[in-house]
Design a protein around this motif. Structure first.
Motif, PDB file in Angstrom:
ATOM      1  N   UNK A 156     -35.561  -8.349  24.442  1.00 30.69           N
ATOM      2  CA  UNK A 156     -35.885  -7.897  25.798  1.00 30.69           C
ATOM      3  C   UNK A 156     -34.686  -8.208  26.686  1.00 30.69           C
ATOM      4  N   UNK A 157     -34.118  -7.185  27.281  1.00 29.30           N
ATOM      5  CA  UNK A 157     -32.947  -7.395  28.137  1.00 29.30           C
ATOM      6  C   UNK A 157     -33.125  -6.611  29.439  1.00 29.30           C
ATOM      7  N   UNK A 158     -32.998  -7.311  30.532  1.00 29.28           N
ATOM      8  CA  UNK A 158     -33.142  -6.690  31.846  1.00 29.28           C
ATOM      9  C   UNK A 158     -31.882  -6.959  32.657  1.00 29.28           C
ATOM     10  N   UNK A 159     -31.507  -6.036  33.519  1.00 21.75           N
ATOM     11  CA  UNK A 159     -30.354  -6.252  34.400  1.00 21.75           C
ATOM     12  C   UNK A 159     -30.741  -5.933  35.836  1.00 21.75           C
ATOM     13  N   UNK A 160     -30.644  -6.959  36.672  1.00 18.19           N
ATOM     14  CA  UNK A 160     -30.796  -6.749  38.109  1.00 18.19           C
ATOM     15  C   UNK A 160     -29.461  -6.223  38.609  1.00 18.19           C
ATOM     16  N   UNK A 161     -29.471  -5.024  39.181  1.00 18.18           N
ATOM     17  CA  UNK A 161     -28.200  -4.413  39.577  1.00 18.18           C
ATOM     18  C   UNK A 161     -27.872  -4.724  41.040  1.00 18.18           C
ATOM     19  N   UNK A 162     -26.599  -4.795  41.351  1.00 18.75           N
ATOM     20  CA  UNK A 162     -26.253  -4.930  42.778  1.00 18.75           C
ATOM     21  C   UNK A 162     -26.751  -3.683  43.507  1.00 18.75           C
ATOM     22  N   UNK A 163     -27.393  -3.838  44.641  1.00 15.84           N
ATOM     23  CA  UNK A 163     -27.954  -2.663  45.325  1.00 15.84           C
ATOM     24  C   UNK A 163     -26.875  -1.660  45.722  1.00 15.84           C
ATOM     25  N   UNK A 164     -27.241  -0.386  45.685  1.00 18.08           N
ATOM     26  CA  UNK A 164     -26.354   0.654  46.211  1.00 18.08           C
ATOM     27  C   UNK A 164     -27.149   1.452  47.221  1.00 18.08           C
ATOM     28  N   UNK A 165     -26.489   1.791  48.305  1.00 17.35           N
ATOM     29  CA  UNK A 165     -27.127   2.528  49.401  1.00 17.35           C
ATOM     30  C   UNK A 165     -28.461   1.896  49.780  1.00 17.35           C
ATOM     31  N   UNK A 166     -28.461   0.593  49.823  1.00 16.25           N
ATOM     32  CA  UNK A 166     -29.656  -0.174  50.221  1.00 16.25           C
ATOM     33  C   UNK A 166     -30.811  -0.073  49.234  1.00 16.25           C
ATOM     34  N   UNK A 167     -30.586   0.541  48.097  1.00 15.60           N
ATOM     35  CA  UNK A 167     -31.656   0.657  47.108  1.00 15.60           C
ATOM     36  C   UNK A 167     -31.466  -0.400  46.022  1.00 15.60           C
ATOM     37  N   UNK A 168     -32.569  -1.045  45.689  1.00 16.34           N
ATOM     38  CA  UNK A 168     -32.512  -2.111  44.688  1.00 16.34           C
ATOM     39  C   UNK A 168     -33.072  -1.611  43.363  1.00 16.34           C
ATOM     40  N   UNK A 169     -32.355  -1.902  42.303  1.00 18.25           N
ATOM     41  CA  UNK A 169     -32.743  -1.365  40.993  1.00 18.25           C
ATOM     42  C   UNK A 169     -32.700  -2.459  39.939  1.00 18.25           C
ATOM     43  N   UNK A 170     -33.667  -2.381  39.045  1.00 14.26           N
ATOM     44  CA  UNK A 170     -33.602  -3.222  37.847  1.00 14.26           C
ATOM     45  C   UNK A 170     -33.544  -2.280  36.657  1.00 14.26           C
ATOM     46  N   UNK A 171     -32.707  -2.621  35.707  1.00 13.68           N
ATOM     47  CA  UNK A 171     -32.643  -1.812  34.499  1.00 13.68           C
ATOM     48  C   UNK A 171     -33.451  -2.491  33.402  1.00 13.68           C
ATOM     49  N   UNK A 172     -34.428  -1.773  32.882  1.00 15.17           N
ATOM     50  CA  UNK A 172     -35.111  -2.235  31.670  1.00 15.17           C
ATOM     51  C   UNK A 172     -34.172  -1.838  30.532  1.00 15.17           C
ATOM     52  N   UNK A 173     -33.114  -2.594  30.454  1.00 17.97           N
ATOM     53  CA  UNK A 173     -31.954  -2.226  29.654  1.00 17.97           C
ATOM     54  C   UNK A 173     -32.300  -2.004  28.183  1.00 17.97           C
ATOM     55  N   UNK A 174     -33.072  -2.926  27.673  1.00 12.78           N
ATOM     56  CA  UNK A 174     -33.406  -2.796  26.261  1.00 12.78           C
ATOM     57  C   UNK A 174     -34.702  -3.534  25.966  1.00 12.78           C
TER      58      UNK A 174
END
Lengths: 108, 254
Positions: free
Chosen positions: B90-108
């Protein structure tokens, strides 16, 4: 009697599984999603309901069951369908679409 | 502005967590971008999941990646077998926000065959998901690929990220080979074209509707596409939560 392609495919599907698909919802919930998806696709694609129902393997009995199970949602969706059908010759979905999406959005 | 929960680095290290980046930088990342995301709670809950499912995480690592995101990685290898396919990842990545939008990647997320179809996904996703509202996360990104997800993600409410990704699903030859009739294939193409005739090509395409077709498994399984779940989209969020919380129904009142 021959087995329909859809029946064959359905049987085949049961033997397959996506390794990440292990969260389930009830049959009733799935049925609701299926009908909403079919109507949504019909309005978005501007294609006749009969053709879309074939894609979803939905029958008139299914729609009757939907009306029985979810009368409020069915009423809203069928009203939107009526509006779309009314404008069918000119395909004025620009009017029907927002109505429908409001209905779908309220249904979910 | 809410502050991140204090991270007890020493305690977490004692529990086997490896921090591959400077701890101050990790704290700074969370405080700056994701105050409210309780990293310790996620780790604690994932340990509880392992206990409940009777295994022990072999790797628990956290670090800032090349693109500036915070990667949280959990892995369990069944040492009774030498089979690579028997690892749980299980691998997740909290990404630095872009254009004020916050994203998490359910990477794997990879489940070994012995742990598939038993409802483990829900337990692995929930510890993270509980933090998303606190951290005001807007989007979950994921990738459907060879190890699965094409059918599952669509069914769970994810959209294809844009037209190109949605088109990846429509492999006409493959669909004909498995018995999907020409009219159905044509209808899906028409649907896609109609949608993008009135929406920008970068708009997400609601794949969950295709996931309800009578041949959805054949259509979607094994397909490669970038998926996105917009947590501000009521329908997508409701569908996802209906799967995640088994007791939650998304039905109209009748």
């Amino acid at each position: 009697m021959t087995t329909s392609v859809l029946d064959t495919r359905s049987g085949h599907s049961d033997r397959l599984h996506d390794p990440l698909y292990d969260m389930e919802v009830s049959e009733e919930q799935l049925f609701f999603y299926k009908v909403v998806a079919a109507f949504s696709l019909a309005f978005r694609s501007k294609r006749p309901l009969a053709r879309v129902f074939k894609l979803y393997n939905l029958t008139q009995q299914d729609i009757a069951r939907f009306e029985e199970l979810f009368p409020e949602a069915a009423k809203k969706m069928l009203e939107a369908a009526f509006i779309a059908a009314f404008f069918m010759p000119t395909c004025d979905y620009n009017f029907a679409k927002p109505v429908f999406f409001i209905c779908v959005s309220h249904s979910l | 502005m809410p502050q991140s929960a204090i991270i007890q680095f020493d305690a977490l290290e004692q529990q086997g967590v490896f921090f591959s980046s400077d701890k101050q930088a990790i704290t700074s990342f969370l405080t700056t971008y994701y105050p409210g995301f309780d990293l310790s709670a996620v780790l604690y809950e994932l340990d509880k999941v392992a206990k409940m499912w009777d295994f022990e995480w072999g790797q628990k690592s956290i670090g800032l990646g090349g693109l500036g995101g915070l990667m949280i990685h959990h892995q369990y290898d069944n040492l009774d077998t030498s089979d690579e396919a028997d690892c749980l990842l299980v691998r997740r990545i909290l990404k630095p926000p872009t254009a004020d939008k916050k994203r998490i990647s359910h990477e794997e997320m990879y489940l070994p065959p012995s742990m598939q179809q038993k409802g483990l996904s829900r337990h692995l996703i929930l510890p993270y998901y509980r933090q998303y509202a606190n951290a005001k996360i807007d989007f979950i990104d994921a990738q459907a690929g060879a190890t699965g997800g094409g059918y599952a993600l669509a069914r769970y409410g994810f959209a294809a990220a844009n037209k190109k990704e949605a088109t990846n699903v429509l492999d006409d030859e493959r669909l004909r080979r498995i018995g999907v009739d020409d009219d159905s294939i044509e209808l899906l193409h028409e649907d896609l074209e109609e949608f993008y005739s009135s929406n920008p090509l970068e708009s997400p395409f609601l794949m969950w509707e295709w996931a309800q077709t009578s041949f959805a498994k054949e259509l979607l399984m094994g397909t490669h596409w970038k998926a996105v779940l917009d947590l501000q989209n009521k329908a997508q969020k409701s569908i996802f939560e209906s799967y995640l919380y088994s007791s939650r129904r998304v039905l109209p009142s009748s």
